[in-house]
Design a protein around this motif. Structure first.
Motif, PDB file in Angstrom:
ATOM      1  N   VAL A 243       0.827  -1.215   0.000  1.00 38.28           N
ATOM      2  CA  VAL A 243       0.000   0.000   0.000  1.00 38.28           C
ATOM      3  C   VAL A 243       0.861   1.265   0.000  1.00 38.28           C
ATOM      4  CG1 VAL A 243      -1.756   1.312   1.258  1.00 38.28           C
ATOM      5  CG2 VAL A 243      -1.993  -1.168   1.002  1.00 38.28           C
ATOM      6  N   PRO A 244       1.767   1.460   0.979  1.00 40.10           N
ATOM      7  CA  PRO A 244       2.607   2.664   0.915  1.00 40.10           C
ATOM      8  C   PRO A 244       3.690   2.585  -0.157  1.00 40.10           C
ATOM      9  CG  PRO A 244       3.216   1.327   2.822  1.00 40.10           C
ATOM     10  CD  PRO A 244       1.981   0.708   2.241  1.00 40.10           C
TER      11      PRO A 244
ATOM     12  N   SER B 172      -6.291   2.277   7.531  1.00 38.46           N
ATOM     13  CA  SER B 172      -7.620   2.904   7.510  1.00 38.46           C
ATOM     14  C   SER B 172      -7.607   4.331   8.039  1.00 38.46           C
ATOM     15  CB  SER B 172      -8.608   2.060   8.319  1.00 38.46           C
ATOM     16  OG  SER B 172      -8.798   0.805   7.708  1.00 38.46           O
ATOM     17  N   ASN B 173      -6.875   4.580   9.113  1.00 36.11           N
ATOM     18  CA  ASN B 173      -6.830   5.926   9.685  1.00 36.11           C
ATOM     19  C   ASN B 173      -6.067   6.903   8.806  1.00 36.11           C
ATOM     20  OD1 ASN B 173      -8.277   5.087  11.936  1.00 36.11           O
ATOM     21  ND2 ASN B 173      -6.443   4.565  13.102  1.00 36.11           N
ATOM     22  N   GLU B 174      -5.078   6.378   8.081  1.00 37.80           N
ATOM     23  CA  GLU B 174      -4.256   7.215   7.216  1.00 37.80           C
ATOM     24  C   GLU B 174      -5.025   7.682   5.982  1.00 37.80           C
ATOM     25  OE1 GLU B 174       0.216   6.975   5.237  1.00 37.80           O
ATOM     26  OE2 GLU B 174      -0.466   5.454   6.674  1.00 37.80           O
ATOM     27  N   TYR B 175      -5.912   6.813   5.500  1.00 34.32           N
ATOM     28  CA  TYR B 175      -6.706   7.145   4.316  1.00 34.32           C
ATOM     29  C   TYR B 175      -8.181   6.859   4.606  1.00 34.32           C
ATOM     30  CZ  TYR B 175      -2.069   6.755   2.178  1.00 34.32           C
ATOM     31  OH  TYR B 175      -0.746   6.895   1.877  1.00 34.32           O
ATOM     32  N   PRO B 176      -8.865   7.755   5.327  1.00 31.18           N
ATOM     33  CA  PRO B 176     -10.249   7.494   5.749  1.00 31.18           C
ATOM     34  C   PRO B 176     -11.244   7.424   4.593  1.00 31.18           C
ATOM     35  CG  PRO B 176      -9.589   9.751   6.287  1.00 31.18           C
ATOM     36  CD  PRO B 176      -8.358   9.041   5.845  1.00 31.18           C
TER      37      PRO B 176
ATOM     38  N   LYS C 279       0.529   4.395  -2.883  1.00 32.22           N
ATOM     39  CA  LYS C 279       0.405   5.687  -2.210  1.00 32.22           C
ATOM     40  C   LYS C 279       0.115   6.829  -3.192  1.00 32.22           C
ATOM     41  CE  LYS C 279       2.862   8.552   1.198  1.00 32.22           C
ATOM     42  NZ  LYS C 279       3.008   9.834   0.504  1.00 32.22           N
ATOM     43  N   ASN C 280       0.895   6.923  -4.269  1.00 23.23           N
ATOM     44  CA  ASN C 280       0.680   7.998  -5.234  1.00 23.23           C
ATOM     45  C   ASN C 280      -0.737   7.977  -5.794  1.00 23.23           C
ATOM     46  OD1 ASN C 280       3.252   8.972  -4.984  1.00 23.23           O
ATOM     47  ND2 ASN C 280       4.048   8.002  -6.831  1.00 23.23           N
ATOM     48  N   PHE C 281      -1.202   6.775  -6.126  1.00 20.08           N
ATOM     49  CA  PHE C 281      -2.544   6.660  -6.690  1.00 20.08           C
ATOM     50  C   PHE C 281      -3.618   6.986  -5.652  1.00 20.08           C
ATOM     51  CE2 PHE C 281      -6.411   4.186  -7.380  1.00 20.08           C
ATOM     52  CZ  PHE C 281      -6.818   4.732  -8.584  1.00 20.08           C
ATOM     53  N   ILE C 282      -3.465   6.447  -4.446  1.00 18.27           N
ATOM     54  CA  ILE C 282      -4.469   6.669  -3.401  1.00 18.27           C
ATOM     55  C   ILE C 282      -4.680   8.159  -3.157  1.00 18.27           C
ATOM     56  CG2 ILE C 282      -4.963   6.403  -0.933  1.00 18.27           C
ATOM     57  CD1 ILE C 282      -3.521   3.695  -1.067  1.00 18.27           C
ATOM     58  N   GLU C 283      -3.579   8.903  -3.082  1.00 19.61           N
ATOM     59  CA  GLU C 283      -3.661  10.332  -2.763  1.00 19.61           C
ATOM     60  C   GLU C 283      -4.316  11.139  -3.876  1.00 19.61           C
ATOM     61  OE1 GLU C 283       0.388  11.262  -1.813  1.00 19.61           O
ATOM     62  OE2 GLU C 283       0.210  10.512   0.251  1.00 19.61           O
ATOM     63  N   ARG C 284      -4.442  10.556  -5.066  1.00 22.45           N
ATOM     64  CA  ARG C 284      -5.070  11.249  -6.192  1.00 22.45           C
ATOM     65  C   ARG C 284      -6.428  10.667  -6.567  1.00 22.45           C
ATOM     66  NH1 ARG C 284       0.148  11.629  -6.190  1.00 22.45           N
ATOM     67  NH2 ARG C 284       1.299  13.294  -7.224  1.00 22.45           N
ATOM     68  N   SER C 285      -6.898   9.711  -5.790  1.00 22.37           N
ATOM     69  CA  SER C 285      -8.082   8.945  -6.199  1.00 22.37           C
ATOM     70  C   SER C 285      -9.405   9.463  -5.662  1.00 22.37           C
ATOM     71  CB  SER C 285      -7.908   7.488  -5.747  1.00 22.37           C
ATOM     72  OG  SER C 285      -7.950   7.404  -4.324  1.00 22.37           O
ATOM     73  N   GLU C 286      -9.362  10.281  -4.613  1.00 18.76           N
ATOM     74  CA  GLU C 286     -10.580  10.588  -3.852  1.00 18.76           C
ATOM     75  C   GLU C 286     -11.691  11.189  -4.706  1.00 18.76           C
ATOM     76  OE1 GLU C 286     -11.878  12.719   0.366  1.00 18.76           O
ATOM     77  OE2 GLU C 286      -9.858  13.026  -0.436  1.00 18.76           O
TER      78      GLU C 286
END
Length: 282
Positions: free
Chosen positions: A22-23, A50-54, A27-34
């Motif tokens: 995951v990290p 879960s807490n890092e990416y609610p 990570k790059n994708f998650i931070e741009r996915s919301e």
């Protein structure tokens, strides 16, 4: 727990084998996915993030890296249930075991878009039946997905030479080769200017020439070739090997180093680290 959320966003299910991915890779994708995706991530112990990416739904599923009929079937059944529950429009896997389970589960549960990104071939270092078996698994992945990618041009070419073709052409890759993009802001020249602080902490002299290995310390990641190659140049003055990553060699690394005892004092060995870019800057 799976959250039922009504949304116009694309429902995307990413499947990984282990949580560390995951990290490392998402990570790059998650931070741009919301804004664009209702994102679900399935894998072994992934809920720790879960807490890092609610805004991401993490679902634990014990997918083991080694072949195990019991655990593999158990993980597949759970993954099929998850797919029926959340009805993703896209299922996208990385890593070999996830790549086997995800498209099969997606096919059974009628997921319309099934993608796998190849990040390396288990069979590349195998021989005999094991090589044929793991090669068959990758062929199965290619057949059960609707689209495949690799993380580099060289990997696409290697797979093509071994008969992995899509409509007669090598498997596609993004850009010049990438798994999840590169955050260029991290690779700032200021890191290089400040690197002497970290070099001092690690016992690296200002004039040392440093080779860096940053991956899992395993046969499939090339530790045999690395140690043998470094042994050829370690006699040169001011050479160091910064050897970073978890040891997953099952004792093989110790045997390699015992054969090359004269290079031990030239190797700086570390486990899992954060801020990879700072270590690469050394």
């Amino acid at each position: 727990k799976m959250k039922k959320v009504k949304s116009n966003k694309v429902r995307l299910l990413r499947v990984v084998t282990q949580a560390e991915v995951v990290p490392w890779h998402l990570k790059n994708f998650i931070e741009r996915s919301e804004n664009d995706y209702q994102l679900f991530i399935v894998g072994d112990n992934v809920s720790r993030f879960s807490n890092e990416y609610p805004y991401v739904t993490f679902i634990d599923n014990e997918i083991v890296r080694k072949t195990s009929i019991f655990y593999d079937v158990k993980a597949l059944v759970k993954l099929i249930f998850i797919c029926f529950k959340i009805r993703p429009q896209i299922i996208h896997s990385i890593m070999p075991k996830a790549g086997l389970l995800a498209p099969v589960a997606g096919l059974i549960s009628f997921v319309p878009i099934r993608i796998h990104t190849f990040t390396g071939q288990v069979w590349a270092t195998k021989k005999g039946f094991a090589k044929r078996f793991y090669k068959f698994i990758d062929k199965l992945i290619l057949k059960t997905t609707t689209s495949c990618l690799t993380d580099s041009q060289s990997q696409s070419n290697f797979l093509a030479l071994n008969g992995f073709l899509v409509k007669g052409k090598p498997i596609s890759y993004l850009g010049k080769g990438s798994l999840s993009g590169v955050n260029l802001d991290l690779f700032d020249i200021e890191i290089v200017k400040d690197r002497n602080i970290l070099r001092t902490q690690l016992g690296i002299d200002e004039n040392d020439f440093v080779f860096v290995f940053l991956a899992r310390k395993s046969i499939v990641k090339g530790i045999k070739e690395l140690i043998e190659s470094f042994a050829e140049v370690a006699h040169l003055p001011n050479t160091k090997l910064l050897f970073i990553g978890p040891d997953e060699s099952d004792g093989y690394l110790d045997k390699l180093l015992d054969k090359n005892k004269h290079i031990r004092d030239k190797i700086i060995s570390l486990g899992i680290v954060k801020n990879h870019e700072k270590y690469l800057a050394l």
